[in-house]
Design a protein around this motif. Structure first.
Motif, PDB file in Angstrom:
ATOM      1  N   SER A  91       0.834  -1.202   0.000  1.00 19.88           N
ATOM      2  CA  SER A  91       0.000   0.000   0.000  1.00 19.88           C
ATOM      3  C   SER A  91       0.867   1.249   0.000  1.00 19.88           C
ATOM      4  N   ALA A  92       1.915   1.257   0.802  1.00 19.82           N
ATOM      5  CA  ALA A  92       2.803   2.408   0.857  1.00 19.82           C
ATOM      6  C   ALA A  92       3.510   2.601  -0.477  1.00 19.82           C
ATOM      7  N   ARG A  93       3.907   1.515  -1.113  1.00 20.01           N
ATOM      8  CA  ARG A  93       4.551   1.624  -2.431  1.00 20.01           C
ATOM      9  C   ARG A  93       3.582   2.196  -3.457  1.00 20.01           C
ATOM     10  N   ALA A  94       2.328   1.743  -3.421  1.00 19.47           N
ATOM     11  CA  ALA A  94       1.324   2.240  -4.361  1.00 19.47           C
ATOM     12  C   ALA A  94       1.065   3.726  -4.142  1.00 19.47           C
ATOM     13  N   LEU A  95       0.994   4.148  -2.870  1.00 19.63           N
ATOM     14  CA  LEU A  95       0.791   5.566  -2.575  1.00 19.63           C
ATOM     15  C   LEU A  95       1.980   6.390  -3.050  1.00 19.63           C
ATOM     16  N   ALA A  96       3.176   5.889  -2.850  1.00 20.86           N
ATOM     17  CA  ALA A  96       4.367   6.604  -3.290  1.00 20.86           C
ATOM     18  C   ALA A  96       4.392   6.713  -4.815  1.00 20.86           C
ATOM     19  N   GLU A  97       4.026   5.668  -5.495  1.00 16.50           N
ATOM     20  CA  GLU A  97       3.992   5.680  -6.955  1.00 16.50           C
ATOM     21  C   GLU A  97       2.945   6.663  -7.455  1.00 16.50           C
ATOM     22  N   ALA A  98       1.786   6.690  -6.804  1.00 19.40           N
ATOM     23  CA  ALA A  98       0.735   7.627  -7.197  1.00 19.40           C
ATOM     24  C   ALA A  98       1.196   9.063  -6.995  1.00 19.40           C
ATOM     25  N   ALA A  99       1.941   9.312  -5.925  1.00 18.96           N
ATOM     26  CA  ALA A  99       2.450  10.660  -5.654  1.00 18.96           C
ATOM     27  C   ALA A  99       3.488  11.068  -6.693  1.00 18.96           C
ATOM     28  N   ARG A 100       4.288  10.111  -7.170  1.00 18.66           N
ATOM     29  CA  ARG A 100       5.325  10.415  -8.161  1.00 18.66           C
ATOM     30  C   ARG A 100       4.740  10.658  -9.543  1.00 18.66           C
ATOM     31  N   SER A 101       3.566  10.099  -9.838  1.00 21.36           N
ATOM     32  CA  SER A 101       3.030  10.163 -11.195  1.00 21.36           C
ATOM     33  C   SER A 101       2.607  11.565 -11.606  1.00 21.36           C
ATOM     34  N   GLY A 102       2.421  12.478 -10.651  1.00 26.90           N
ATOM     35  CA  GLY A 102       2.119  13.873 -10.981  1.00 26.90           C
ATOM     36  C   GLY A 102       0.834  14.029 -11.765  1.00 26.90           C
ATOM     37  N   ASP A 103       0.934  14.580 -12.974  1.00 30.57           N
ATOM     38  CA  ASP A 103      -0.242  14.858 -13.794  1.00 30.57           C
ATOM     39  C   ASP A 103      -0.903  13.594 -14.320  1.00 30.57           C
ATOM     40  N   ALA A 104      -0.202  12.479 -14.315  1.00 30.85           N
ATOM     41  CA  ALA A 104      -0.759  11.231 -14.819  1.00 30.85           C
ATOM     42  C   ALA A 104      -1.594  10.522 -13.759  1.00 30.85           C
ATOM     43  N   SER A 105      -1.943  11.240 -12.695  1.00 30.22           N
ATOM     44  CA  SER A 105      -2.688  10.655 -11.583  1.00 30.22           C
ATOM     45  C   SER A 105      -4.058  10.164 -12.042  1.00 30.22           C
ATOM     46  N   PRO A 106      -4.467   8.964 -11.597  1.00 31.04           N
ATOM     47  CA  PRO A 106      -5.780   8.451 -11.976  1.00 31.04           C
ATOM     48  C   PRO A 106      -6.909   9.121 -11.196  1.00 31.04           C
ATOM     49  N   ILE A 107      -6.605  10.084 -10.345  1.00 34.48           N
ATOM     50  CA  ILE A 107      -7.618  10.758  -9.542  1.00 34.48           C
ATOM     51  C   ILE A 107      -8.160  11.955 -10.308  1.00 34.48           C
ATOM     52  N   ASP A 108      -9.470  11.993 -10.476  1.00 36.58           N
ATOM     53  CA  ASP A 108     -10.133  13.098 -11.146  1.00 36.58           C
ATOM     54  C   ASP A 108     -10.378  14.184 -10.105  1.00 36.58           C
ATOM     55  N   THR A 109      -9.465  15.158 -10.040  1.00 39.77           N
ATOM     56  CA  THR A 109      -9.553  16.169  -8.992  1.00 39.77           C
ATOM     57  C   THR A 109     -10.798  17.037  -9.123  1.00 39.77           C
ATOM     58  N   ALA A 110     -11.284  17.254 -10.346  1.00 36.39           N
ATOM     59  CA  ALA A 110     -12.513  18.039 -10.534  1.00 36.39           C
ATOM     60  C   ALA A 110     -13.707  17.301  -9.923  1.00 36.39           C
ATOM     61  N   LYS A 111     -13.745  15.990 -10.114  1.00 36.20           N
ATOM     62  CA  LYS A 111     -14.834  15.191  -9.549  1.00 36.20           C
ATOM     63  C   LYS A 111     -14.745  15.174  -8.025  1.00 36.20           C
ATOM     64  N   VAL A 112     -13.528  15.051  -7.508  1.00 33.08           N
ATOM     65  CA  VAL A 112     -13.330  15.070  -6.060  1.00 33.08           C
ATOM     66  C   VAL A 112     -13.841  16.385  -5.485  1.00 33.08           C
ATOM     67  N   GLU A 113     -13.542  17.491  -6.155  1.00 35.74           N
ATOM     68  CA  GLU A 113     -13.986  18.802  -5.675  1.00 35.74           C
ATOM     69  C   GLU A 113     -15.508  18.929  -5.736  1.00 35.74           C
ATOM     70  N   ARG A 114     -16.129  18.414  -6.811  1.00 35.69           N
ATOM     71  CA  ARG A 114     -17.601  18.444  -6.894  1.00 35.69           C
ATOM     72  C   ARG A 114     -18.228  17.666  -5.749  1.00 35.69           C
ATOM     73  N   ILE A 115     -17.671  16.482  -5.453  1.00 39.11           N
ATOM     74  CA  ILE A 115     -18.197  15.661  -4.357  1.00 39.11           C
ATOM     75  C   ILE A 115     -17.967  16.365  -3.025  1.00 39.11           C
ATOM     76  N   ARG A 116     -16.800  16.958  -2.845  1.00 37.83           N
ATOM     77  CA  ARG A 116     -16.488  17.675  -1.612  1.00 37.83           C
ATOM     78  C   ARG A 116     -17.504  18.801  -1.385  1.00 37.83           C
ATOM     79  N   GLN A 117     -17.809  19.554  -2.449  1.00 40.56           N
ATOM     80  CA  GLN A 117     -18.755  20.664  -2.333  1.00 40.56           C
ATOM     81  C   GLN A 117     -20.167  20.162  -2.045  1.00 40.56           C
ATOM     82  N   SER A 118     -20.573  19.053  -2.697  1.00 41.23           N
ATOM     83  CA  SER A 118     -21.923  18.540  -2.440  1.00 41.23           C
ATOM     84  C   SER A 118     -22.036  17.968  -1.031  1.00 41.23           C
ATOM     85  N   LEU A 119     -20.960  17.386  -0.505  1.00 43.56           N
ATOM     86  CA  LEU A 119     -20.971  16.926   0.887  1.00 43.56           C
ATOM     87  C   LEU A 119     -21.101  18.108   1.838  1.00 43.56           C
ATOM     88  N   ALA A 120     -20.343  19.170   1.555  1.00 40.39           N
ATOM     89  CA  ALA A 120     -20.363  20.356   2.414  1.00 40.39           C
ATOM     90  C   ALA A 120     -21.728  21.035   2.405  1.00 40.39           C
TER      91      ALA A 120
END
Length: 114
Positions: A53-82
């Protein structure tokens, strides 16, 4: 044994005592004592073992812009939760859990089911 969950959703692990003089510089606020000084001059080699798990997190942190995380979607969900407008779909959650169970077990879902 109780597990404490940190604010990022990962379990908090027990912290090892750092035996090098740099521990005082790392924000502990306490000056290095005699034990720290003798440990740093002892010449012992430090060793760190990372979990998958730690290796996967480190790899995700190194990938930079190639991150599989959709930050726009995360922000939309964060706002709807708030704002209290986030709607939970229990059927979709159940389908996802059943799908993951089938993937782990290496089986195919029954016809008409998840």
């Amino acid at each position: 044994m109780n597990t404490t969950i940190s604010n990022n959703g990962l379990p908090k692990l027990p912290q090892a005592n750092v035996s090098q003089g740099s521990s005082a510089q790392a924000g502990s606020g306490a000056p290095a004592g005699p034990a720290d000084a003798s440990a740093s001059t002892a010449g012992g080699a430090d060793k760190v073992n990372l979990t998958d798990s730690a290796r996967a997190l480190a790899e995700a942190a190194r990938s930079g812009d190639a991150s599989p995380i959709d930050t726009a979607k995360v922000e939309r969900i964060r706002q709807s939760l708030a704002s209290g407008t986030y709607q939970v779909n229990p059927e979709r959650i159940a389908d996802g859990m059943l799908s993951m169970e089938h993937q782990m077990a290496g089986t195919k879902p029954a016809a008409g089911g998840a």
